[in-house]
Design a protein around this motif. Structure first.
Motif, PDB file in Angstrom:
ATOM      1  N   GLY A   4     109.852   7.201  27.826  1.00 35.17           N
ATOM      2  CA  GLY A   4     108.783   6.248  27.879  1.00 35.17           C
ATOM      3  C   GLY A   4     107.483   6.569  27.132  1.00 35.17           C
ATOM      4  O   GLY A   4     106.939   5.885  26.530  1.00 35.17           O
ATOM      5  N   THR A  60     103.974  -2.943  27.555  1.00 35.16           N
ATOM      6  CA  THR A  60     104.818  -2.697  28.988  1.00 35.16           C
ATOM      7  C   THR A  60     106.188  -3.043  28.771  1.00 35.16           C
ATOM      8  O   THR A  60     107.045  -2.121  29.298  1.00 35.16           O
ATOM      9  CB  THR A  60     104.192  -3.789  29.827  1.00 35.16           C
ATOM     10  OG1 THR A  60     102.714  -3.640  29.975  1.00 35.16           O
ATOM     11  CG2 THR A  60     104.614  -3.321  31.418  1.00 35.16           C
ATOM     12  N   ILE A  65     108.728   0.018  29.436  1.00 37.13           N
ATOM     13  CA  ILE A  65     109.793   0.172  30.659  1.00 37.13           C
ATOM     14  C   ILE A  65     111.262   0.082  29.906  1.00 37.13           C
ATOM     15  O   ILE A  65     112.217   0.729  30.503  1.00 37.13           O
ATOM     16  CB  ILE A  65     109.787  -1.260  31.386  1.00 37.13           C
ATOM     17  CG1 ILE A  65     108.433  -1.345  32.089  1.00 37.13           C
ATOM     18  CG2 ILE A  65     110.877  -1.604  32.228  1.00 37.13           C
ATOM     19  CD1 ILE A  65     108.093  -2.862  32.838  1.00 37.13           C
TER      20      ILE A  65
END
Ligand SMILES: Nc1ncnc2c1ncn2[C@@H]1O[C@H](COP(=O)(O)OP(=O)(O)OP(=O)(O)O)[C@@H](O)[C@H]1O
Ligand SMILES: [Mg+2]
Lengths: 290, 340
Positions: free
Chosen positions: B86, B205, B209
């Motif tokens: 991430g 985002t 993810i």
């Protein structure tokens, strides 16, 4: 409605249902009707290579009015809309919106402040349904926060339901209710123009910039869109800047008109005043080169 | 348990892992329109970091070097792998997502992936360079029978549980207003911006993810195989994951499942068990790649949206009259006082 008694008429649109359905949050902050300037463009300049697309353009837009922006092709109208809405940055000059200097703000920040624009060519979210196009439009949705999605879905369930009900009503107002579950990309050209407006209603803007909302739609629909715009001003208290080539429509709809040529403001006034203005007439006939 | 069931369990493990990869890529590309052309890099980072978290410290004098070596329990290593993937996604996103145009994004991801590959492959102090990590102990391996077939079945349970978790997460995201905003950005980023969506933040985002999910898949891969080296995550592997999503159907997690099954299991993994033809050592894998390539072309030609296309959004059917009949509804959101 407390703030609609401005003496204006909204032709064949001021029925009880449309009044009730379009009356919404925006009028909450605008009661009693605020006056004064909502947007000020101050000597905006923007060059593209050697072309001065906008060259010292200045004007003001009063709250609760519909302002027309006219001018020959290539006058710099779309570029002006792009500068105001933050799509591109001005080389120099300032944009003052709602009392704040917003020059160079990103579009989403301006939208968050209540400045929404539409595009000259319809740009719906093609592979989303008509209803989804509307549902995506309200600003500052609680359900767009990652934390809420996974840990506090209660924070947006009610809001989502409210947006859904509102979307259906707005679609009904714009005659798109039957199309709600169709892909937006499959609408006709005129329906797409209506969808652009319907989306804008969902965003509850303070200022709505419309770039040729009537382009390529049939005369009957032109009347309908005109009525919608007037009704939005009267019942929702939305302020408009409308780029439009159809001068009859401009005359019917706009409280105030700005004429542009060669990147700068040529004249302002009512449409009747501009028709009598030799410089404006010449610009329209010659493209401003004279 | 026999060899056959061990074989089936092995394929099922790969199926689950590829599903997780495909869900991750689907969130990035299918939801938010991010052209992540280096998916496999995030698998590798997830795998490597989980690996060095599980491994003990690198021994002096063995000529094997790697960072960390924390001897951590596997569940913690899994989290470390996911977070590392991430974080890399975040850093690449900082460069790639600033520009609005998606072709920039594609190039930036591709270039970043090459840089990461070059560094890991050449610097033998990070993850032991081209040799890669070996001897990563399998999760709970010491508690389970040493029979590899039995272990596959046990590991399958772990994979399945994690896959279901990713599935639920991905679907919840899809049907949320955030997922809708992602799709709006995918459809037209300028319009979404004009409607107040912070496209950089929302795409970031989706990027992070997606990378974390792919990283989880990577952590599972190294745990199962017990080793990972640069030869195992070449650009071609990115193509396999993309092929799975395109063939299955982007924007639909069922599509991702079908695509993973067709491309990653049937075409990719199953052919590895076919016998080699003497004198043509690369024949099988070349045939496999040609078959996958052909399948992608056929899909784009005849069924552009994939085997299971994205579904139309369904909303609760509220009869219009019912909402219209409520006079207070809009008055409440409006002036609230003298309007009604
Ligand atoms: N991105 C760009 N790059 C180069 N030149 C541009 C760009 N955008 C606009 N221009 C030029 O700037 C001038 C003004 O263009 P603009 O689109 O603002 O005109 P307009 O008034 O909206 O015209 P129309 O009525 O035809 O829509 C034109 O000469 C155009 O060619
Ligand atoms: Mg224009």
């Amino acid at each position: 409605m407390p703030d609609t008694d401005t003496g204006r008429t909204s032709p064949s649109y001021n029925s009880a249902t449309s009044e009730a359905s379009l009356g919404s949050a925006v009028s909450a902050d605008s009661s009693p009707t605020p006056t004064g300037t909502l947007l000020k463009a101050d000597t905006l300049v923007r060059h593209f290579g050697g072309v001065a697309a906008v060259d010292g353009c200045s004007f003001e837009i009063s709250r609760n009015t519909i302002t027309g922006l006219i001018g020959p092709n290539g006058a710099g109208k779309t570029t002006t809309v792009n500068l105001i809405s933050g799509a591109i940055r001005p080389g120099s000059g300032h944009v003052i919106f709602d009392g704040d200097d917003v020059t160079g703000f990103a579009p989403h920040r301006l939208a968050a402040k209540g400045l929404i624009r539409t595009f000259q060519i319809s740009r719906e979210y093609k592979s989303m349904t008509v209803l989804e196009n509307l549902m995506a439009s309200p600003r500052n949705q609680a359900g767009e926060k990652l934390f809420n999605v996974f840990f506090r879905s209660g924070a947006y369930k009610a809001e989502e339901r409210r947006h859904l009900e509102r979307s259906l009503e707005v679609l009904d107002d714009f005659g798109l209710y039957a199309k709600r579950n169709d892909y937006a990309g499959n609408l006709s050209g005129g329906q797409k123009r209506l969808l652009e407006l319907a989306r804008a209603v969902m965003a509850e803007p303070k200022l709505l910039l419309l770039d040729e909302p009537m382009a390529g739609i049939n005369p009957a629909l032109v009347d309908k869109v005109t009525e919608h715009i007037i009704a939005m001003r009267d019942t929702l208290g939305v302020t408009f800047l409308v780029v439009e080539h159809n001068l009859e429509v401009v005359e019917r709809m706009c409280d105030h008109v700005i004429a542009m040529a060669l990147g700068s403001t040529l004249a302002t006034g009512t449409m009747a005043q501009l028709r009598a203005n030799q410089a404006v007439v010449t610009a329209y006939l010659t493209g401003g080169e004279a | 348990m026999g060899v056959f069931w061990g074989y089936v369990a092995t394929l099922a493990v790969y199926f689950c892992i590829y599903n997780i990869f495909a869900f991750g890529l689907n969130i990035q590309f299918g939801y938010a329109g991010i052209l992540d052309f280096t998916v496999i890099t995030f698998m590798a980072i997830g795998g490597y970091f989980a690996g060095v978290a599980v491994l003990g410290p690198a021994q002096r004098g063995t000529e094997i070097y790697y960072i960390f070596g924390w001897s951590l329990p596997w569940p913690v290593a899994l989290v470390i792998g996911a977070v590392a993937a991430g974080l890399l996604g975040f850093v690449i996103g900082l460069i790639a997502l600033r520009r609005l145009r998606s072709d920039y994004l594609a190039i930036v991801t591709l270039a970043s992936g090459s840089i990461v590959y070059g560094i890991i492959n050449n610097d033998n102090k990070i993850f032991d360079g081209g040799a890669g990590l070996v001897g990563v102990s399998q999760p709970f391996g010491s508690h389970i029978s040493t029979n590899p077939n039995t272990y596959s079945e046990f590991f399958l349970i772990i994979c399945f549980v994690l896959m279901v978790g990713c599935w639920l997460f991905a679907n919840r995201l899809y049907s949320s207003p955030l997922g809708r905003a992602m799709r709006a950005i995918r459809e037209d980023v300028d319009v979404a911006e004009a409607y107040g969506k912070n496209s950089f933040k929302i795409r970031m985002t989706a990027m992070v993810i997606g990378c974390m999910m792919v990283g989880i898949g990577g952590a599972l891969t190294i745990a199962y195989v017990t080793a990972l080296s640069p030869a195992g995550w070449t650009t071609g592997e990115t193509f396999v994951i993309w092929a799975a999503l395109i063939v299955g159907g982007r924007g639909n997690n069922w599509g991702a499942v079908v695509g993973s099954f067709l491309v990653a299991v049937l075409f990719n993994e199953a052919t590895r068990f076919l016998p080699n033809i003497p004198g043509h050592p690369n024949m099988i894998s070349d045939i496999r790649n040609m078959a996958i390539g052909g399948l992608v072309i056929l899909t784009l030609w005849f069924r552009e949206q994939g085997v299971i296309p994205e579904r139309k959004a369904k909303f609760m059917e509220i009869p219009l009259r019912a909402t219209r009949a409520k006079p207070g509804l809009l008055a409440v959101s409006a002036s609230g006082s003298d309007n009604a």
